[in-house]
Write a protein that holds these residues in place. Structure first.
Motif, mmCIF file in Angstrom:
data_model
loop_
_atom_site.group_PDB
_atom_site.id
_atom_site.type_symbol
_atom_site.label_atom_id
_atom_site.label_comp_id
_atom_site.label_asym_id
_atom_site.label_seq_id
_atom_site.Cartn_x
_atom_site.Cartn_y
_atom_site.Cartn_z
ATOM 1 N N THR A 35 0.638 -1.027 -0.272
ATOM 2 C CA THR A 35 0.016 0.091 -0.191
ATOM 3 C C THR A 35 0.886 1.308 -0.690
ATOM 4 O O THR A 35 0.757 1.478 -1.065
ATOM 5 C CB THR A 35 -0.818 -0.073 0.791
ATOM 6 O OG1 THR A 35 -1.562 -1.570 1.111
ATOM 7 C CG2 THR A 35 -1.700 1.826 1.314
ATOM 8 N N ASP A 36 1.985 0.974 1.127
ATOM 9 C CA ASP A 36 2.712 2.747 0.823
ATOM 10 C C ASP A 36 3.491 2.350 -0.549
ATOM 11 O O ASP A 36 4.029 3.637 -0.738
ATOM 12 C CB ASP A 36 3.800 2.021 1.945
ATOM 13 C CG ASP A 36 3.213 2.659 3.047
ATOM 14 O OD1 ASP A 36 2.064 2.742 3.362
ATOM 15 O OD2 ASP A 36 4.235 1.816 4.306
ATOM 16 N N GLU A 37 4.426 1.388 -0.962
ATOM 17 C CA GLU A 37 5.198 1.883 -2.030
ATOM 18 C C GLU A 37 3.808 1.878 -3.493
ATOM 19 O O GLU A 37 4.067 2.789 -4.223
ATOM 20 C CB GLU A 37 5.027 0.713 -2.387
ATOM 21 C CG GLU A 37 6.135 -0.169 -2.033
ATOM 22 C CD GLU A 37 6.991 -1.484 -1.624
ATOM 23 O OE1 GLU A 37 6.345 -2.564 -2.575
ATOM 24 O OE2 GLU A 37 8.097 -1.954 -1.407
ATOM 25 N N LEU A 38 2.494 1.786 -3.299
ATOM 26 C CA LEU A 38 1.240 2.281 -4.652
ATOM 27 C C LEU A 38 1.359 4.116 -4.570
ATOM 28 O O LEU A 38 0.970 4.506 -5.285
ATOM 29 C CB LEU A 38 0.163 1.538 -4.359
ATOM 30 C CG LEU A 38 0.204 0.181 -4.774
ATOM 31 C CD1 LEU A 38 -1.058 -1.380 -4.996
ATOM 32 C CD2 LEU A 38 0.376 -0.466 -6.451
ATOM 33 N N ALA A 39 1.261 3.816 -2.964
ATOM 34 C CA ALA A 39 0.984 5.864 -2.705
ATOM 35 C C ALA A 39 1.799 6.201 -3.499
ATOM 36 O O ALA A 39 1.842 7.246 -4.254
ATOM 37 C CB ALA A 39 0.827 5.544 -1.409
ATOM 38 N N VAL A 84 3.933 9.527 -7.439
ATOM 39 C CA VAL A 84 5.585 10.213 -8.708
ATOM 40 C C VAL A 84 5.071 10.112 -9.646
ATOM 41 O O VAL A 84 5.238 11.087 -11.146
ATOM 42 C CB VAL A 84 6.477 9.067 -8.396
ATOM 43 C CG1 VAL A 84 7.325 8.817 -9.567
ATOM 44 C CG2 VAL A 84 7.336 9.359 -7.682
ATOM 45 N N ILE A 85 4.017 8.863 -10.005
ATOM 46 C CA ILE A 85 3.372 9.273 -11.783
ATOM 47 C C ILE A 85 2.111 10.214 -11.843
ATOM 48 O O ILE A 85 2.205 11.198 -13.036
ATOM 49 C CB ILE A 85 2.254 8.372 -11.683
ATOM 50 C CG1 ILE A 85 3.106 6.651 -12.264
ATOM 51 C CG2 ILE A 85 1.711 8.037 -13.456
ATOM 52 C CD1 ILE A 85 3.010 5.462 -12.009
ATOM 53 N N SER A 86 1.631 11.063 -10.446
ATOM 54 C CA SER A 86 0.896 12.533 -10.807
ATOM 55 C C SER A 86 1.016 13.593 -11.114
ATOM 56 O O SER A 86 0.814 14.326 -11.227
ATOM 57 C CB SER A 86 -0.553 11.686 -9.744
ATOM 58 O OG SER A 86 -0.011 12.232 -8.907
ATOM 59 N N GLY A 87 2.303 13.452 -10.595
ATOM 60 C CA GLY A 87 3.130 14.452 -9.691
ATOM 61 C C GLY A 87 2.741 15.713 -9.339
ATOM 62 O O GLY A 87 3.271 16.623 -8.972
#
Length: 128
Positions: free
Chosen positions: A116-120, A125-128
């Motif tokens: 969950t932490d890694e996905l957050a 990062v992806i959404s900038g």
């Protein structure tokens, strides 16, 4: 008694030796008695390490619980001694030992929290 002896055994694994591969059926789980194991997936010809396990850690239980094939591969990083439990011994241990069951739940919870932490972080990062 003989069936129980067969259900629980020990295995020594050399550095670099594959314990199981992604996609294989999971018939056993493992407890790291000593040594080091990496769990990894192969992606675009590279090994991507998911986690490193050491003494006291368990792995391989997901395939026993879900009855699905292995979702990742495992190999020894160092000379490693494992306790191996087949599905019957695993299920018996769950029924007979509340401590084992609680440890299993804690392991699942810790892994879920880490993912969950890694996905957050990845989403940030992806959404900038």
């Amino acid at each position: 008694m003989a069936a129980q002896a067969d259900a629980k055994r020990y295995r020594t694994v050399s550095p670099g030796e594959i314990i199981f591969r992604e996609g294989e059926p999971g018939r056993e789980m493992f407890y790291v008695m000593e040594g080091e194991v990496v769990i990894f997936r192969e992606m675009e010809g590279r090994e991507v390490i998911i986690t490193t396990l050491t003494s006291g850690d368990i792995f391989g239980e997901m395939a026993l619980v879900s009855a699905e094939n292995r979702t990742a591969s495992a190999k020894a990083q160092k000379l490693t001694r494992l306790l191996v439990l087949d599905k019957a011994a695993f299920l018996r241990k769950i029924q007979e030992s509340p401590e084992f069951s609680l440890r299993l739940i804690r392991t699942f919870s810790e892994r879920l929290e880490k993912v969950t932490d890694e996905l957050a972080v990845l989403k940030f990062v992806i959404s900038g």
